[in-house]
Structures are given as C-alpha cells and as structure tokens.
Write a protein that holds these residues in place. Sequence first.
Motif, PDB file in Angstrom:
ATOM      1  N   SER A  13       0.856  -1.245  -0.048  1.00  0.00           N
ATOM      2  CA  SER A  13       0.007  -0.074  -0.038  1.00  0.00           C
ATOM      3  C   SER A  13       0.748   1.473   0.116  1.00  0.00           C
ATOM      4  N   THR A  14       0.351   2.406  -0.507  1.00  0.00           N
ATOM      5  CA  THR A  14       1.117   3.518  -0.447  1.00  0.00           C
ATOM      6  C   THR A  14       0.616   4.673   0.284  1.00  0.00           C
ATOM      7  N   LEU A  15       1.129   5.491   1.013  1.00  0.00           N
ATOM      8  CA  LEU A  15       0.870   6.432   1.830  1.00  0.00           C
ATOM      9  C   LEU A  15       1.326   7.497   1.153  1.00  0.00           C
ATOM     10  N   THR A  16       0.391   8.765   1.340  1.00  0.00           N
ATOM     11  CA  THR A  16       0.688   9.807   0.773  1.00  0.00           C
ATOM     12  C   THR A  16       0.798  10.828   1.993  1.00  0.00           C
ATOM     13  N   ILE A  17       2.005  11.362   2.070  1.00  0.00           N
ATOM     14  CA  ILE A  17       2.291  12.490   3.072  1.00  0.00           C
ATOM     15  C   ILE A  17       2.332  13.908   2.429  1.00  0.00           C
ATOM     16  N   ARG A  18       1.767  14.606   3.020  1.00  0.00           N
ATOM     17  CA  ARG A  18       1.491  16.211   2.757  1.00  0.00           C
ATOM     18  C   ARG A  18       2.381  17.243   3.638  1.00  0.00           C
ATOM     19  N   VAL A  19       3.078  18.014   3.125  1.00  0.00           N
ATOM     20  CA  VAL A  19       3.798  18.957   3.870  1.00  0.00           C
ATOM     21  C   VAL A  19       3.040  20.039   4.170  1.00  0.00           C
ATOM     22  N   CYS A  20       2.827  20.361   5.596  1.00  0.00           N
ATOM     23  CA  CYS A  20       1.929  21.669   5.885  1.00  0.00           C
ATOM     24  C   CYS A  20       2.700  22.455   6.839  1.00  0.00           C
ATOM     25  N   ALA A  21       2.150  23.668   6.965  1.00  0.00           N
ATOM     26  CA  ALA A  21       2.964  24.727   7.784  1.00  0.00           C
ATOM     27  C   ALA A  21       2.223  24.421   9.119  1.00  0.00           C
ATOM     28  N   CYS A  22       2.800  24.408  10.245  1.00  0.00           N
ATOM     29  CA  CYS A  22       2.140  24.116  11.465  1.00  0.00           C
ATOM     30  C   CYS A  22       2.661  24.955  12.631  1.00  0.00           C
ATOM     31  N   GLU A  23       1.770  25.338  13.611  1.00  0.00           N
ATOM     32  CA  GLU A  23       2.322  25.960  14.823  1.00  0.00           C
ATOM     33  C   GLU A  23       3.418  25.448  15.637  1.00  0.00           C
ATOM     34  N   ARG A  24       3.853  26.201  16.715  1.00  0.00           N
ATOM     35  CA  ARG A  24       4.817  25.457  17.567  1.00  0.00           C
ATOM     36  C   ARG A  24       4.396  24.412  18.285  1.00  0.00           C
ATOM     37  N   GLY A  83       2.482  22.217  17.263  1.00  0.00           N
ATOM     38  CA  GLY A  83       2.036  21.204  16.189  1.00  0.00           C
ATOM     39  C   GLY A  83       0.876  21.234  15.342  1.00  0.00           C
ATOM     40  N   ARG A  84       0.010  21.959  15.921  1.00  0.00           N
ATOM     41  CA  ARG A  84      -1.171  22.202  15.295  1.00  0.00           C
ATOM     42  C   ARG A  84      -0.924  22.822  13.741  1.00  0.00           C
ATOM     43  N   VAL A  85      -1.886  22.097  12.756  1.00  0.00           N
ATOM     44  CA  VAL A  85      -1.725  22.428  11.353  1.00  0.00           C
ATOM     45  C   VAL A  85      -2.431  23.632  11.052  1.00  0.00           C
ATOM     46  N   ARG A  86      -1.429  24.635  10.214  1.00  0.00           N
ATOM     47  CA  ARG A  86      -2.001  26.070  10.160  1.00  0.00           C
ATOM     48  C   ARG A  86      -2.506  25.849   8.743  1.00  0.00           C
ATOM     49  N   THR A  87      -1.625  25.581   7.621  1.00  0.00           N
ATOM     50  CA  THR A  87      -2.328  25.363   6.483  1.00  0.00           C
ATOM     51  C   THR A  87      -1.365  24.438   5.542  1.00  0.00           C
ATOM     52  N   CYS A  88      -2.001  23.682   4.565  1.00  0.00           N
ATOM     53  CA  CYS A  88      -1.208  22.681   3.906  1.00  0.00           C
ATOM     54  C   CYS A  88      -1.294  22.961   2.429  1.00  0.00           C
ATOM     55  N   HIS A  89      -1.851  24.233   1.964  1.00  0.00           N
ATOM     56  CA  HIS A  89      -2.071  24.645   0.735  1.00  0.00           C
ATOM     57  C   HIS A  89      -1.047  25.526   0.269  1.00  0.00           C
ATOM     58  N   ALA A  90      -0.292  25.064  -0.920  1.00  0.00           N
ATOM     59  CA  ALA A  90       0.867  25.779  -1.396  1.00  0.00           C
ATOM     60  C   ALA A  90       0.303  27.117  -1.912  1.00  0.00           C
ATOM     61  N   GLU A  91      -0.974  27.163  -2.474  1.00  0.00           N
ATOM     62  CA  GLU A  91      -1.480  28.210  -3.120  1.00  0.00           C
ATOM     63  C   GLU A  91      -1.336  29.406  -2.318  1.00  0.00           C
ATOM     64  N   ALA A  92      -1.265  29.329  -1.007  1.00  0.00           N
ATOM     65  CA  ALA A  92      -1.150  30.447  -0.307  1.00  0.00           C
ATOM     66  C   ALA A  92       0.089  31.250  -0.331  1.00  0.00           C
ATOM     67  N   PHE A  93       1.116  30.729  -0.958  1.00  0.00           N
ATOM     68  CA  PHE A  93       2.513  31.566  -1.062  1.00  0.00           C
ATOM     69  C   PHE A  93       2.445  32.083  -2.488  1.00  0.00           C
ATOM     70  N   LEU A  94       3.214  33.194  -2.615  1.00  0.00           N
ATOM     71  CA  LEU A  94       3.332  33.974  -3.755  1.00  0.00           C
ATOM     72  C   LEU A  94       4.251  33.087  -4.635  1.00  0.00           C
ATOM     73  N   SER A  95       4.863  32.207  -4.222  1.00  0.00           N
ATOM     74  CA  SER A  95       5.722  31.360  -5.087  1.00  0.00           C
ATOM     75  C   SER A  95       5.173  30.540  -6.084  1.00  0.00           C
ATOM     76  N   SER A  96       3.808  30.388  -5.896  1.00  0.00           N
ATOM     77  CA  SER A  96       2.907  29.727  -6.783  1.00  0.00           C
ATOM     78  C   SER A  96       2.716  30.402  -7.864  1.00  0.00           C
ATOM     79  N   ALA A  97       2.740  31.566  -7.902  1.00  0.00           N
ATOM     80  CA  ALA A  97       2.812  32.342  -9.212  1.00  0.00           C
ATOM     81  C   ALA A  97       3.950  32.340  -9.918  1.00  0.00           C
TER      82      ALA A  97
END
Length: 790
Positions: free
Chosen positions: A582-593, A595-609
């Motif tokens: 089986s294959t696990l999908t691991i997502r990279v997210c921005a988290c608080e100190r 450990g709480r997840v703040r956001t996982c969407h790369a579209e929130a960065f200007l680098s997406s443009a």
Amino acid sequence: MRITSTSCICPVLVCLCFVQRCYGAAHHGSIKVTRNQTKHIEGETEVHHRPKRGWVWNQFFVLEEHMGPDPQYVGKLHSNSDKGDGSVKYILTGEGAGTIFIIDDTTGDIHSTKSLDREQKTHYVLHAQAIDRRTNKPLEPESEFIIKVQDINDNAPKFTDGPYIVTVPEMSEMGTSVLQVTATDADDPTYGNSARVVYSILQGQPYFSVDPKTGVIRTALHNMDREAREHYSVVIQAKDMAGQVGGLSGSTTVNITLTDVNDNPPRFPQKHYQLYVPESAQVGSAVGKIKANDADTGSNADMKYTIINGDGSGVFSISTDKETREGILSLKKPLNYEKKKSYTLNIEGANTHLDFRFSHLGPFKDVTMLKVIVGDVDEPPLFTMPSYVMEVYENAKIGTSVGTVMAHDPDAANSLVRYFIDHHTEEDRYFTIDASTGTIKTAKIFDREETPWYNITVAASELDNPGLVSHVPVGVRILDVNDNAPELARDYDVIVCENTKPGQVIQTITATDKDNSANGARFHFSLDEGLSLNPNFTLRNNEDNTASILTRRRRYSRTTQDIYYLPVLISDGGVPPLSSSSTLTIRVCACERDGRVRTCHAEAFLSSAGLSTGALIAILLCIVILLAIVVLFITLRRSKKEPLIISEEDVRENVVTYDDEGGGEEDTEAFDITALRNPSAAEELKYRRDVRPEVKPLSRNHPSSSLDSIDVQEFIKQRLAEADLDPSVPPYDSLQTYAYEGHRSEAGSISSLDSATTYSDQDYNYLGEWGPEFKKLAELYGEIEPERTT
C-alpha cells in the motif's frame, strides 16, 4: 299586687302546685308596695315617702297541648290599691301578650288562648302594670314575671342513627359487646319521667341481649358459629316513663353479621385420587388439579399444597391457585411410558394463617394420596442430542462430509428412521443429508469471510408413521483458510510539518485482515525492498500489529515539494503467509509551535505564481524602503516651522492634535525639538516690553547649537510660570499644551530602518521557536532544500 295561679287543673299536678305555692309563700312572703298618694296643696311643700311593694309574687304555669274549648286559666294579678271599685286597670305586656295570653283589665285574670308546645318554647317573659283608670297614672311599678309551659309526655323516644349495621367475630365469648344504641326523647328530662328511657329487645333472643339503661347490645350465647348462621336481625325498643304502662316507645333494627375466624381445618373430600397423564405431556405444563375444602372464608381459607413424599416428587411439582385455592400439578421432567408406567404422590393441604385460640380444633391440615398413571403414546423419533454443532473448512469441495446426526424410535416397536432437511431458508440449500445414515454433506463452496456460520434444521420421522416428526437444530461453523492478504485499516491522511525534526513520529498505522486471528493476527510492516533507501522517511515495525512513520530530515518545504509517496509492505502470520503493498500519501503543511496544522495549501504562497525566493526577498526589501520613506516624510512635515495657530480665530476654538507614532526612542533624533516651543520663541525669543522679563533674552545672533543645548524641561516650566503670571494671556479656559519626552533611552534602537539588507549567512532556524509573531520571518529566512526529492 297579688298574683294568684290556678293552673294546677290536672289532678296529677295538684300536689305540685300546692307545694310550689307553699314554697313561694314561705320564701317570698307577701311583699307589699304602697305608693303614698301625695296631694299637692297650694303653698305646701311636696313630701316624699319611701314606697312599699304591694305585689304578692308567684311563678305561673300553663300546661302544654291544652285542647279544651275554653281558654286555659293561667293566674290572677291583684294590686293592694284595688278596692274592688273598678278604678284599677291591669295591663299585660311582653312575649305573647295580647295574642297567646290575655288579661281582664278589671279583675286581672290571665288566660291562655292557644295550645302551647314546650318543645318549641319552654317559657314566656311578661310584664304587669296597674294604673289608675281615671288618670292613667301607674299605681304600682311595672313588674316582670315568667309563665312556664308545663311538660306532658307527648314525645316518643327516637333512634336518630338507625338502622344499624355491625359485625362481631364468630366464636366470641358470651357477653361480648356488639354495639351501644341511644334513643332521644324531646320531653323535659327534669320534670317527671317523660324523658326517662328504658331499652328492651323485641327480636334477637336468645342470641343477643341489651342493657335496659345504657342500650349496650351483647352476645347472649357461647361460641356462635358463622358456618351455622351468619346474619342476625335484632329489634331494640326504647320506652319512656321508665317503662311504665302508658309510656311512649320507639324501636330500631340492628343487623349483626358474624365475621369469620379460622376455626375450620381444610379437608380433602377423598383420601385417594387417580390421575391419567400421557407420556407426551410437555415439561412445565399443568397435568391435573386437586382441592381441599375449607368452611372458612377469606384469608382463613388460604392454604398451601405440597408433595410430602412419594416416588414422583422429583417428576411432578404442585402450586396453589390463590383465586380458586386449588392445587395445580405440573410436570417437571418428561414422562416415559417404557421406563415407568405410574407414580404415587402424597399431597398435603395446610392453612397458611393460623389462629392459636382454636388450635384445639386442629390440626389445620389434611393429606391425600394421588396416583398418576402414565399413558402410552406413539412418539416421534428421538435425537441423541438436543442440538448439533459441526465444522467444515471454507473452499472445501462440494460433497465434503460435515457430520452425522442420529435418532431412534423411543417406542417398543423401534421403527426405522428417515432423515431430511427442512428447506425453509436459503441456508438449508447449502447442505444435503443421507436419508438413512443422517450424514450431512456440503452442496456449495463456502467463503468464511462472507458467511462464517450456517444454521439448519434436520427432521427425522418413523418409516411406519411419517406423520410423527421430530426436529433438531444443527449449526455449521465455517473454518478459516488464509486466503486474504492484509491491508491498511483505513486511508491515512499523513501530514508532516515543515519545521519537524529528524526521527519524529508523524503517523502510526495498523492493518486489517479478513481472515480470523489464527491466520493473520500478527502483521509485519516494512518498506518496499525493491526501492532504494528513502532519504525523507523511514518505517519502524512496533511488533504489536502497528508501525510508525518517522522523518529522516530536519526540515521540509512546501515550496520545494508538498507531497511525498511512501510504499509500505504488509504481511500476515498465516500459513502460508500473504502480503500486500500500500502507498501512503504524505503532505507537507505549515504548523504552529505546538504542532497544530496551520495550512497545507501551497497556493497560499506567492511562489505559486512563479516567483523565486530571491524575488520574494527583493519585494519585501522594497516594501521596507517605502515604509522608511513614508516615515521620513512624516518626520520632515512635523519638523516644519509653522505657527500653531494658523487662522485668526480665537485660540480657544482650535485644538491641534498630533497622533503620529514614531519608530521608537531612536527615531526622536530626527524630530525637531523646536516643535515643542512657541513658534515665535523658536524663531526669535521675544518678550513683553511692558513687563521686565525674568530670564535673559537670547541674542539674535545666538547660534542654533545654543537652542539645542537648552534644557527642555526647564524651558517648559518657565513657560508655565509666565502663563500663570501674565495677565494678558488668553483666559483660563483656553488650552495650552506642552510636551516633553525626556532623555533618550539607554537601550539601542530596535528599528529596522537602519538594518542591513544584504544577504547574511546566519542560521535563522531559531525564529521558528519564537512564536507566531515571527512565523513569517521564519518562513522567509528558514532553510530551503535546494533539491527536489521523491
């Protein structure tokens, strides 16, 4: 005035009237009252003399219920002033005067014109007056007297509460009190015997008696038996005049019921009973009834039945029906005619509520014998077991033997038995049975993961009598074979934080296996050995059917790679072992100190443009420079020397407000201190010419450095003193504002305006530990992976 009564007309009252008159003469005497006839002669003085009473006083009596044709004579009024010449007039007033009682105004004779009833009114109060007929002046004082109504026996005794209903226990001792009756007589109880009542019994003897004075009714016989006679009607008479002849009487009825006591033991009508019970009777069913008779009623007749001995005490049981008081015989075990054809039971019936006063009449129980005859019945085949449980492996071939059931004919004929399956459900069609041997075989291939258990019903019937059929439940358990590979228990959503550390557990996984615990209870987790070593994540088998996913790097970046794929190999412990990947999908997210997840969407960065890291840094530096220019422009405007009061309007109508906030104490170096001073003073220190100044004026040619060296605090104090002493300044309701910031801080500047904007090789990873206020700087200056890995 003399009063004479002749009311004692009745011969019975003559003596009483004589005694009363004598009593009155002895006690009252003849009290005379005389009025002096005072004559008023001209010139003579009026003489007053003490008056004397002239009444001869007696109490009047009048008989009630007088029915004669003429008015009844009551008495006579006479005044000593009456000489018999008719000059005295007698007047009668008060209760009944003129209507019931009339008086001859000349002679003073009083008569009663109506028949009176003492029970309605016992006496009358009247007033007598003697006056001079010619002058209408009173000759005697007005006097009060009473006319009493003399009682006669005209009311019969009455029982106000009758008829009575009362109970008394049977077998009571003689003289037991039953009830007290009371009769009332409306006649006068203080005069004669008219109200003196005597009680007697007219009906109810010799069972009961009554006390003639008190009216208490008592039993008159010993051991009155309710079972012999239960109800009695007793008539009680009450007679006045002390029971003498001529008295009046009244009667009432007392209904007396004897209540039951437990004075009769239970008795079986027969000493021997016989009962027929077929051997096919069901266990727990009622097979017969028996009853003992008890002459008592209610709880005194309650009884309990028990089997005291006999060879059938273990096969039969007996209970008591509380309504019918019958013994219900029930079957505890199945009967078998071929083994035992009859049973003998000794049954006892005993009262449950005993009265020890009558224990001498006992014993309060009885015993009878019951013989139970077992009837022979042609019974259906009997299986050797009440139920069967069989097992067969899944994926077994069709026709595989599952098990065998056995049944036999319990009768002496021992007929042959045939077997068949009741096809009432779809499950019954998965099996077949041999009609002669009872062997059950599979008819289809089974999958334990789909249906692990089957319940069928096997029937058996005699070959000679197919109508007699017996049934037995058969449960078939499908045994497991390791034919299913393990797989992940669920779809895991694995998240890794950008600021995670190496060796940190980011997810714990587990697996499931459709096979039972014997074929796959132990799971083994590993990474796919066919792939190269994963530089980002690793897997640790926890040896408890779980595995942990751990990080192998220090930081992860969404801008570089936001999704990772991790193949996991899972194997079970069955024989033979099976495995799956089986294959696990691991997502990279921005988290608080924490450990709480703040956001996982790369579209929130200007680098997406399509912006690189360097471009982002350049944009931020431009924004900082623009902010510095704006702050400098505001500072220059505030340092411009403009008068505080622009218009010619009254200073009291203008309030100038400054709300600029600087960048800290370091920024005050760029602030012109002269803004705190009076514009005219800053330009040129002018003083009033009509008042001698207290300070020395500064020279026009004084250098600017001298102004800067002036103590601002001291300057403000001087200006406040001048304002307080100067009479030409604006009124006291005007607003004068002076500001003093104080000395500069010893701490250095924290402003970013003078910060270097060149690239630094310093490690800024510690910014991620400063909290959410520095999370943006941590993202900008944090470590960025230069290469993209999979």
